[in-house]
Design a protein around this motif. Sequence first.
Motif, PDB file in Angstrom:
ATOM      1  N   ASP A  54      19.488  19.135  39.451  1.00 27.98           N
ATOM      2  CA  ASP A  54      19.502  20.151  40.508  1.00 27.98           C
ATOM      3  C   ASP A  54      20.904  20.743  40.663  1.00 27.98           C
ATOM      4  O   ASP A  54      21.054  21.962  40.755  1.00 27.98           O
ATOM      5  CB  ASP A  54      19.012  19.552  41.827  1.00 27.98           C
ATOM      6  CG  ASP A  54      18.846  20.600  42.911  1.00 27.98           C
ATOM      7  OD1 ASP A  54      18.218  21.643  42.638  1.00 27.98           O
ATOM      8  OD2 ASP A  54      19.354  20.381  44.027  1.00 27.98           O
ATOM      9  N   GLN A  55      21.925  19.900  40.680  1.00 21.18           N
ATOM     10  CA  GLN A  55      23.303  20.385  40.793  1.00 21.18           C
ATOM     11  C   GLN A  55      23.654  21.302  39.626  1.00 21.18           C
ATOM     12  O   GLN A  55      24.274  22.351  39.816  1.00 21.18           O
ATOM     13  CB  GLN A  55      24.283  19.210  40.839  1.00 21.18           C
ATOM     14  CG  GLN A  55      24.213  18.399  42.102  1.00 21.18           C
ATOM     15  CD  GLN A  55      25.014  17.100  41.995  1.00 21.18           C
ATOM     16  OE1 GLN A  55      25.202  16.563  40.902  1.00 21.18           O
ATOM     17  NE2 GLN A  55      25.461  16.604  43.136  1.00 21.18           N
ATOM     18  N   GLY A  59      23.255  28.885  37.918  1.00 21.92           N
ATOM     19  CA  GLY A  59      22.800  30.089  38.598  1.00 21.92           C
ATOM     20  C   GLY A  59      21.393  30.538  38.256  1.00 21.92           C
ATOM     21  O   GLY A  59      20.624  29.840  37.607  1.00 21.92           O
ATOM     22  N   ARG A  60      21.121  31.737  38.697  1.00 25.00           N
ATOM     23  CA  ARG A  60      19.790  32.319  38.609  1.00 25.00           C
ATOM     24  C   ARG A  60      19.276  32.361  37.167  1.00 25.00           C
ATOM     25  O   ARG A  60      19.986  32.752  36.252  1.00 25.00           O
ATOM     26  CB  ARG A  60      19.821  33.720  39.196  1.00 25.00           C
ATOM     27  CG  ARG A  60      18.478  34.339  39.327  1.00 25.00           C
ATOM     28  CD  ARG A  60      18.597  35.703  39.978  1.00 25.00           C
ATOM     29  NE  ARG A  60      17.283  36.277  40.095  1.00 25.00           N
ATOM     30  CZ  ARG A  60      16.769  36.740  41.201  1.00 25.00           C
ATOM     31  NH1 ARG A  60      17.476  36.721  42.299  1.00 25.00           N
ATOM     32  NH2 ARG A  60      15.551  37.240  41.222  1.00 25.00           N
ATOM     33  N   LYS A  73      21.876  24.698  39.964  1.00 21.37           N
ATOM     34  CA  LYS A  73      22.496  25.499  41.028  1.00 21.37           C
ATOM     35  C   LYS A  73      23.831  26.062  40.565  1.00 21.37           C
ATOM     36  O   LYS A  73      24.172  27.202  40.868  1.00 21.37           O
ATOM     37  CB  LYS A  73      22.695  24.654  42.285  1.00 21.37           C
ATOM     38  CG  LYS A  73      21.418  24.410  43.049  1.00 21.37           C
ATOM     39  CD  LYS A  73      21.664  23.542  44.264  1.00 21.37           C
ATOM     40  CE  LYS A  73      20.380  23.257  44.998  1.00 21.37           C
ATOM     41  NZ  LYS A  73      20.595  22.322  46.129  1.00 21.37           N
ATOM     42  N   GLN A  74      24.591  25.265  39.840  1.00 22.83           N
ATOM     43  CA  GLN A  74      25.906  25.680  39.359  1.00 22.83           C
ATOM     44  C   GLN A  74      25.786  26.804  38.326  1.00 22.83           C
ATOM     45  O   GLN A  74      26.548  27.761  38.359  1.00 22.83           O
ATOM     46  CB  GLN A  74      26.638  24.497  38.744  1.00 22.83           C
ATOM     47  CG  GLN A  74      28.023  24.812  38.226  1.00 22.83           C
ATOM     48  CD  GLN A  74      28.699  23.591  37.627  1.00 22.83           C
ATOM     49  OE1 GLN A  74      28.416  22.472  37.994  1.00 22.83           O
ATOM     50  NE2 GLN A  74      29.593  23.812  36.699  1.00 22.83           N
ATOM     51  N   SER A 118      11.093  22.425  37.514  1.00 19.17           N
ATOM     52  CA  SER A 118      11.105  22.447  38.974  1.00 19.17           C
ATOM     53  C   SER A 118      10.752  21.079  39.552  1.00 19.17           C
ATOM     54  O   SER A 118      11.406  20.601  40.488  1.00 19.17           O
ATOM     55  CB  SER A 118      10.119  23.504  39.481  1.00 19.17           C
ATOM     56  OG  SER A 118      10.090  23.518  40.884  1.00 19.17           O
ATOM     57  N   ARG A 169      13.731  18.637  38.872  1.00 19.10           N
ATOM     58  CA  ARG A 169      14.929  18.864  39.686  1.00 19.10           C
ATOM     59  C   ARG A 169      14.724  18.425  41.129  1.00 19.10           C
ATOM     60  O   ARG A 169      15.670  18.069  41.812  1.00 19.10           O
ATOM     61  CB  ARG A 169      15.401  20.313  39.590  1.00 19.10           C
ATOM     62  CG  ARG A 169      14.644  21.291  40.473  1.00 19.10           C
ATOM     63  CD  ARG A 169      15.052  22.710  40.294  1.00 19.10           C
ATOM     64  NE  ARG A 169      16.391  22.980  40.776  1.00 19.10           N
ATOM     65  CZ  ARG A 169      16.949  24.174  40.798  1.00 19.10           C
ATOM     66  NH1 ARG A 169      16.287  25.221  40.332  1.00 19.10           N
ATOM     67  NH2 ARG A 169      18.161  24.340  41.261  1.00 19.10           N
ATOM     68  N   ARG A 170      13.496  18.452  41.606  1.00 15.33           N
ATOM     69  CA  ARG A 170      13.207  18.042  42.978  1.00 15.33           C
ATOM     70  C   ARG A 170      12.828  16.566  43.099  1.00 15.33           C
ATOM     71  O   ARG A 170      12.568  16.077  44.187  1.00 15.33           O
ATOM     72  CB  ARG A 170      12.099  18.914  43.543  1.00 15.33           C
ATOM     73  CG  ARG A 170      12.575  20.325  43.828  1.00 15.33           C
ATOM     74  CD  ARG A 170      11.479  21.219  44.342  1.00 15.33           C
ATOM     75  NE  ARG A 170      11.996  22.516  44.751  1.00 15.33           N
ATOM     76  CZ  ARG A 170      12.407  23.473  43.950  1.00 15.33           C
ATOM     77  NH1 ARG A 170      12.388  23.299  42.651  1.00 15.33           N
ATOM     78  NH2 ARG A 170      12.834  24.624  44.420  1.00 15.33           N
TER      79      ARG A 170
END
Length: 66
Positions: free
Chosen positions: A4-5, A11-12, A8-9, A30, A33-34
């Motif tokens: 997840d980190q 990006g899109r 996020k780092q 998905s 990552r969750r």
Amino acid sequence: MTLDQFLKQVGRGSAKKLAQAVGVPTSNVSMWRRGKQRPPADKCKLIEQATLGAVTRKELRPDIFE
């Protein structure tokens, strides 16, 4: 670094790119990552390669990789 980190780092669109690199649907990334599902051992190695070692297989599956 967690998956997840990393995503996020970066990006899109990073989850989609990772899914393509690993050969799975974006929905799998998905769930991974969750924490709703853990990636299979064979995908952990591919994730480690695709993230250039930022996310290691040991971080993804400490129960398998020590």
